[in-house]
Write a protein that holds these residues in place. Structure first.
Motif, PDB file in Angstrom:
ATOM      1  N   LEU A   1       0.906  -1.533   0.023  1.00  0.00           N
ATOM      2  CA  LEU A   1       0.016  -0.125   0.001  1.00  0.00           C
ATOM      3  C   LEU A   1       0.781   1.287  -0.020  1.00  0.00           C
ATOM      4  CD1 LEU A   1      -3.021  -1.045   2.825  1.00  0.00           C
ATOM      5  CD2 LEU A   1      -2.877  -0.734  -0.190  1.00  0.00           C
ATOM      6  N   GLN A   2       0.196   2.257  -0.654  1.00  0.00           N
ATOM      7  CA  GLN A   2       1.324   3.455  -0.935  1.00  0.00           C
ATOM      8  C   GLN A   2       0.231   4.649  -0.608  1.00  0.00           C
ATOM      9  OE1 GLN A   2       4.026   3.807  -4.111  1.00  0.00           O
ATOM     10  NE2 GLN A   2       2.873   5.370  -4.853  1.00  0.00           N
ATOM     11  N   GLY A   3       0.791   5.137   0.101  1.00  0.00           N
ATOM     12  CA  GLY A   3       0.127   6.910  -0.033  1.00  0.00           C
ATOM     13  C   GLY A   3       1.248   7.987  -0.895  1.00  0.00           C
ATOM     14  N   ALA A   4       0.838   9.179  -1.068  1.00  0.00           N
ATOM     15  CA  ALA A   4       1.824  10.350  -1.572  1.00  0.00           C
ATOM     16  C   ALA A   4       0.663  11.529  -1.119  1.00  0.00           C
ATOM     17  CB  ALA A   4       1.929   9.926  -3.160  1.00  0.00           C
ATOM     18  N   VAL A   5       1.366  12.659  -1.136  1.00  0.00           N
ATOM     19  CA  VAL A   5       1.336  14.251  -0.516  1.00  0.00           C
ATOM     20  C   VAL A   5       2.293  15.140  -1.653  1.00  0.00           C
ATOM     21  CG1 VAL A   5       0.394  16.368   0.307  1.00  0.00           C
ATOM     22  CG2 VAL A   5       0.149  13.651   1.376  1.00  0.00           C
ATOM     23  N   GLY A   6       1.422  15.816  -2.203  1.00  0.00           N
ATOM     24  CA  GLY A   6       2.496  16.888  -3.002  1.00  0.00           C
ATOM     25  C   GLY A   6       2.377  18.628  -2.584  1.00  0.00           C
ATOM     26  N   PHE A   7       2.722  19.081  -3.884  1.00  0.00           N
ATOM     27  CA  PHE A   7       3.132  20.451  -3.167  1.00  0.00           C
ATOM     28  C   PHE A   7       3.124  21.122  -4.339  1.00  0.00           C
ATOM     29  CE2 PHE A   7       2.386  19.185   1.273  1.00  0.00           C
ATOM     30  CZ  PHE A   7       0.393  19.842   1.251  1.00  0.00           C
ATOM     31  N   GLY A   8       3.275  21.796  -6.024  1.00  0.00           N
ATOM     32  CA  GLY A   8       3.695  22.624  -6.393  1.00  0.00           C
ATOM     33  C   GLY A   8       3.512  23.704  -7.209  1.00  0.00           C
TER      34      GLY A   8
END
Length: 104
Positions: free
Chosen positions: A23-30
């Motif tokens: 299982l994988q989770g991700a959060v990003g900003f740009g």
């Protein structure tokens, strides 16, 4: 349009075999910049994105795995201009993925 986003992720593998679910989770900003030729101007936006997925990793050895999975990603874009009237754009996507990872 030119966009750049940094999206670190966390992945957890289950089990001790060579074939492991994950299982994988991700959060990003740009940010994003769009040139509007008709008006001879440009628009800049802030980006926020998150996603999660899961699948199966087949470890060929201790440092290489082949991965197959499915996931969901959501991205929100909000123009930086003051006259944007609280406009925001939301993109949602479901997808299938396949690839390999090399671990050091």
């Amino acid at each position: 349009m030119t966009s750049i986003i940094a999206m670190p992720f966390v992945r957890y593998y289950f089990g001790d075999n060579n074939i492991k679910p994950y299982l994988q989770g991700a959060v990003g900003f740009g940010s994003s910049k769009t040139n509007i030729d008709f008006y001879d101007s440009a628009s800049t936006s802030n980006l926020v994105s998150y996603g999660f997925d899961g699948g199966i990793a087949i470890f060929l050895n201790e440092n290489v795995s082949l991965d197959v999975g499915a996931g969901y990603t959501s991205s929100t874009s909000k123009p930086q201009e003051d006259n944007s009237n609280n406009v925001k754009f939301i993109n949602n996507a479901f997808g299938l993925n396949a690839g390999f990872n090399i671990y050091f």
